[in-house]
Write a protein that holds these residues in place. Structure first.
Motif, PDB file in Angstrom:
ATOM      1  N   ARG A  40      25.851  43.862  54.633  1.00 42.16           N
ATOM      2  CA  ARG A  40      27.213  44.163  54.195  1.00 42.16           C
ATOM      3  C   ARG A  40      27.627  45.595  54.515  1.00 42.16           C
ATOM      4  N   LEU A  92      31.930  26.771  50.852  1.00 40.31           N
ATOM      5  CA  LEU A  92      31.559  28.174  50.989  1.00 40.31           C
ATOM      6  C   LEU A  92      30.243  28.263  51.751  1.00 40.31           C
ATOM      7  N   THR A 103      23.987  36.943  49.505  1.00 45.54           N
ATOM      8  CA  THR A 103      25.446  37.050  49.546  1.00 45.54           C
ATOM      9  C   THR A 103      26.012  36.988  48.136  1.00 45.54           C
ATOM     10  N   ASP A 104      26.952  37.884  47.829  1.00 50.00           N
ATOM     11  CA  ASP A 104      27.697  37.783  46.578  1.00 50.00           C
ATOM     12  C   ASP A 104      28.688  36.623  46.687  1.00 50.00           C
ATOM     13  N   TRP A 105      28.868  35.914  45.574  1.00 51.98           N
ATOM     14  CA  TRP A 105      29.771  34.758  45.586  1.00 51.98           C
ATOM     15  C   TRP A 105      31.175  35.150  46.036  1.00 51.98           C
ATOM     16  N   GLN A 106      31.661  36.303  45.576  1.00 50.02           N
ATOM     17  CA  GLN A 106      33.035  36.687  45.896  1.00 50.02           C
ATOM     18  C   GLN A 106      33.216  37.071  47.361  1.00 50.02           C
ATOM     19  N   GLU A 107      32.118  37.241  48.090  1.00 54.84           N
ATOM     20  CA  GLU A 107      32.212  37.598  49.506  1.00 54.84           C
ATOM     21  C   GLU A 107      31.813  36.450  50.429  1.00 54.84           C
ATOM     22  N   ASN A 110      35.064  31.193  53.196  1.00 56.56           N
ATOM     23  CA  ASN A 110      35.523  29.811  53.070  1.00 56.56           C
ATOM     24  C   ASN A 110      35.619  29.193  54.460  1.00 56.56           C
TER      25      ASN A 110
END
Length: 209
Positions: A40, A92, A103-107, A110
């Protein structure tokens, strides 16, 4: 153009927009995904990582669950796979590695169903480690230690001795290790050390008591 015509034109545009959105959401069938897993912060590719497909559950409260088995990347973090998308299901893509990348869920990106998803970047946090070095200074004493500031639960130690242990943490974030020393008279002393550690690196925190 009078107000009546303007109103009809606006209504027609709204209907077309709703129809297009509905069509996009209801896509299904063969879906191709191509991309790369990268760190990231640094943007470096993560070799021999994994990507995992997730889809929402059937109810609002069920969250996301794994859809199929993970796919492995090559030596440059590249991946390519296909799956059959279900109608009205959004997917996702998460990445991870055996070394501790995640990986963070919010990143999580989609995916578009029923089409080819190219150049998908799956960003992962790089792992790092905290080296905790306990130093029992003279005169030797009996104390209790509570240590926190990294991944995982608080370490509660009774009458510790000189020792070294390692704990996992997330790299490239400013963080703080805190520790509370409690002596046999129940007197508490709170101390801390700020740290920043790069990906795949280790930082040492000395705790003297």
């Amino acid at each position: 153009m009078n107000n009546f015509c303007m109103g009809r034109l606006f209504s027609a545009l709204c209907i077309l927009l709703i129809a297009a959105t509905s069509c996009e959401q209801s896509r299904s069938g063969p879906t191709v995904v191509e991309g790369q897993v990268v760190e990231r912060i640094s943007g470096k590719p993560v070799p021999d990582a994994f990507v995992q497909l997730y889809q929402p559950g059937k109810t609002f409260s069920s969250g996301y669950s794994k859809a199929g088995d993970p796919y492995r990347t090559d030596g440059n973090g590249n991946f390519s796979f296909s799956y059959d998308a279900e109608t009205e299901s959004s997917y996702l893509l998460m990445g991870h590695s055996n070394k501790g990348h995640y990986t963070d869920w919010q990143e999580a990106p989609n995916l578009s169903n029923g089409r080819k998803n190219k150049d998908v970047k799956v960003k992962v946090n790089a792992p790092a480690w905290v080296r905790i070095k306990l130093i029992d200074e003279l005169p030797k004493s009996k104390v209790w230690l509570a240590i926190a500031g990294y991944a995982g639960p608080v370490d509660n130690l009774s009458f510790p001795k000189d020792t070294i242990f390692y704990r996992f943490t997330t790299a490239d974030f400013a963080r703080r290790v805190t520790w509370e020393i409690t002596d046999t008279l129940a007197i508490k002393t709170l101390r801390y050390q700020d740290y920043y550690v790069a990906g795949m690196d280790t930082v040492t925190v000395e705790i003297k008591f």
